[in-house]
Motif scaffolding. Structure first.
Motif, PDB file in Angstrom:
ATOM      1  N   GLU A   1      -2.820  -2.775   0.642  1.00  0.00           N
ATOM      2  CA  GLU A   1      -3.805  -1.699   0.492  1.00  0.00           C
ATOM      3  C   GLU A   1      -3.741  -0.717   1.646  1.00  0.00           C
TER       4      GLU A   1
ATOM      5  N   GLU B   1      -0.607   1.423   1.021  1.00  0.00           N
ATOM      6  CA  GLU B   1      -0.802   2.256  -0.170  1.00  0.00           C
ATOM      7  C   GLU B   1      -1.769   3.391   0.105  1.00  0.00           C
ATOM      8  N   ALA B   2      -2.765   3.148   0.934  1.00  0.00           N
ATOM      9  CA  ALA B   2      -3.731   4.208   1.276  1.00  0.00           C
ATOM     10  C   ALA B   2      -3.045   5.350   2.020  1.00  0.00           C
ATOM     11  N   LYS B   3      -2.028   5.004   2.802  1.00  0.00           N
ATOM     12  CA  LYS B   3      -1.279   6.033   3.535  1.00  0.00           C
ATOM     13  C   LYS B   3      -0.080   6.563   2.745  1.00  0.00           C
ATOM     14  N   GLU B   4       0.170   5.960   1.566  1.00  0.00           N
ATOM     15  CA  GLU B   4       1.290   6.357   0.706  1.00  0.00           C
ATOM     16  C   GLU B   4       2.619   6.245   1.442  1.00  0.00           C
ATOM     17  N   ILE B   5       2.804   5.133   2.149  1.00  0.00           N
ATOM     18  CA  ILE B   5       4.059   4.873   2.850  1.00  0.00           C
ATOM     19  C   ILE B   5       4.607   3.514   2.408  1.00  0.00           C
TER      20      ILE B   5
END
Length: 554
Positions: free
Chosen positions: A340, A343-347
């Motif tokens: 999570e 995914e929150a940072k889209e990396i």
């Protein structure tokens, strides 16, 4: 670079005797040259026009080459075409491109096709996600003949063509190598231009007498600068211990487009020693320093699993891609927290379940996907090992410390197989286990058994015991028409037992994480999706947690 079967466009593709002749020549070449270290690719053909009979012919030939030598790549010099009729955009639309491992083609724009300046208007759109090698390019020149850049046969024309061609080729995203045609002039009776050729092919970077021509400078510069349109990604390693010495660290250094910029270890002497031996420019004793170093683009966490979440969340906060050693964390909940955060940072978040990228296991997956054993029914794994010297009382080993690895060696080793089985057969949705500490040598479990079910309905069983008299590592996948036998850790041949028996030896690379690391490069450059992500690794932790929770309740 490679061997070439020498097939030309005038072949009678439908003639069976022609194919047998070609297969015989190919066999002789591979048997003769397969132990030569400089041979890395077997080439099937050179500029043969595509048609159904030819495609079938070359497909059979490629399959035969792979059977004789599964360790090397397959290629062919393919023909180029205009993309959707546009003469300024070149492409490869040959069906045989789907068969080869490496795309290659000969390139003579500026010599047989227009002037060197034409290279400036040409772009490439190659849809196949495969590396590209330019198998031939160049122009003729007579040594000692000079003129301006438009005077054909002059060294200046040849030099200008090289500069324009190399600039054009450098824009091909998948470009991984070039082969100028040719290093040195050679005799060719068909080349009879009086006063220029006189029976010689004049495309050499050197004349027949060994004299250097001007293009050799341009070619050398291109090769030294590595102009392949790739941005370097600088990695930092947290925890430069045993696993990074050979398995993983050198793989990052060998992967094109990757460099190791810094390492971190709490012991300054060990950090310095690793950096000096592996030619890493910087070392740290503080994880925050390496994570926040502006010259570090991505971070590899190779510490014991009880610190993976701690360091991983810091890397996510810094907004950098990350690879975490397996197991991803000590429990499923920590894995989800890591997923999570990234995914929150889209990396991207990768996990070092490198077996998903190894050729021997990809071959097994190919057998399964091609229904070579029919419908898969069951998988069974038995892993036993004798007691290690590290297990003796008084010798600390984090792998058998229940506070770090409650399942002991099961945590460290079984996750490899369970993750691999999910890669081969799909997600596990039901699982139960039992276990005990039979030896009493350490706090963690030393004997565990489990059964599970995949989403497809395939059932599985596993037994892991680390106090037996001998080592055994055998996996059997049973199908409706046969079975597959292999080892998770040992490099024994993989076997397909169906209508006939196939036994293949597919060795691992020297640095076993090499293909895993290369796949991270492909992922970061947008070419493909890496097979081992945070989410796939979290699923493996869920299975491990379920097995261990059952053993704790006993």
């Amino acid at each position: 670079m490679g061997g070439d079967s020498g097939l030309l466009g005038s072949i009678s593709w439908e003639n069976e005797s022609t194919y047998l002749n070609a297969e015989s020549q190919l066999t002789a070449m591979i048997m003769r040259d397969r132990n030569r270290a400089n041979v890395i690719i077997w080439s099937m053909a050179n500029e043969t026009p595509s048609k159904p009979a030819r495609n079938k012919f070359l497909g059979k030939l490629a399959a035969h080459a792979r059977l004789l030598d599964p360790t090397r790549l397959i290629s062919a010099a393919l023909e180029q075409n205009n993309y959707q009729g546009n003469p300024t955009i070149k492409t490869i639309d040959d069906p045989f491109a789907d068969v080869v491992d490496v795309l290659s083609f000969n390139q003579y724009i500026g010599w047989y096709d227009g002037l060197p300046e034409k290279c400036r208007s040409i772009t490439w759109k190659i849809p196949q996600d495969k590396p590209v090698i330019i198998s031939e390019f160049g122009a003729d020149a007579l040594a000692g003949m000079h003129g301006d850049s438009l005077t054909r046969w002059s060294e200046e024309y040849q030099e200008d063509l090289y500069k324009e061609t190399l600039s054009m080729l450098g824009k091909i995203e998948q470009l991984r190598g070039i082969s100028p045609w040719i290093l040195k002039d050679f005799r060719s009776p068909r080349r009879q231009l009086p006063g220029i050729q006189d029976g010689w092919n004049r495309k050499g970077l050197y004349s027949e007498n060994g004299g250097k021509r001007k293009p050799s400078t341009s070619s050398n510069h291109f090769m030294k600068t590595g102009n392949c349109n790739m941005k370097k990604i600088t990695w930092g390693i947290i925890g430069c211990g045993d696993v990074t010495e050979r398995k993983s660290g050198p793989a990052y250094q060998k992967t094109e487009g990757f460099v190791i910029g810094a390492v971190m270890r709490r012991d300054v002497a060990k950090a310095r020693d690793y950096a000096e031996r592996h030619l890493v420019p910087k070392y740290y004793t503080d994880a925050d320093a390496i994570i926040n170093d502006p010259e570090i683009d991505a971070v590899y966490i190779a510490t014991p699993p009880d610190t993976h979440k701690f360091y991983g969340l810091k890397v996510a906060a810094a907004g950098k891609p990350c690879c975490i050693e397996k197991p991803m964390a000590t429990n499923y909940a920590d894995c989800i927290a890591l997923c999570e955060a990234f995914e929150a940072k889209e990396i991207p978040l990768f996990v070092a379940y490198y077996r998903r990228s190894l050729p021997r296991f990809l071959k097994i997956k190919e057998w399964i996907d091609n229904n070579e054993i029919g419908n898969v029914r069951q998988i069974r794994w038995n892993l036993t090992k004798p007691v290690s010297e590290k297990d003796l009382p008084g010798i600390y080993n984090w792998r058998t410390d229940a506070t770090i690895a409650p399942g002991g060696y099961f945590d460290d080793l079984a996750c490899h197989g369970i993750d691999l089985f999910q890669f081969l057969l799909g997600a596990i949705i039901e699982v139960s286990g039992s276990g005990s500490n039979q030896l009493g040598l350490y706090t963690a479990k030393d004997s565990i058994a489990a059964s599970w079910k995949h989403a497809s309905g395939i059932t599985g069983t596993g037994n892991w015991n680390f106090g037996c008299s001998e080592r055994e590592d055998i996996v059997e996948i049973f199908g409706s028409k046969g079975k597959i036998i292999f080892s998770v850790f040992d490099e024994i041949p993989i076997q397909l037992i169906a209508d006939s028996i196939q036994s293949l030896t597919i060795p691992h690379p020297e640095n076993i994480q090499l293909f895993h690391v290369e796949n991270m490069r492909h992922h970061l450059s947008g070419k493909s999706i890496h097979p081992s992500s945070g989410r796939t690794a979290a699923s493996t932790n869920w299975v491990m947690d379920k097995i261990l929770s059952d053993t704790d309740s006993m």
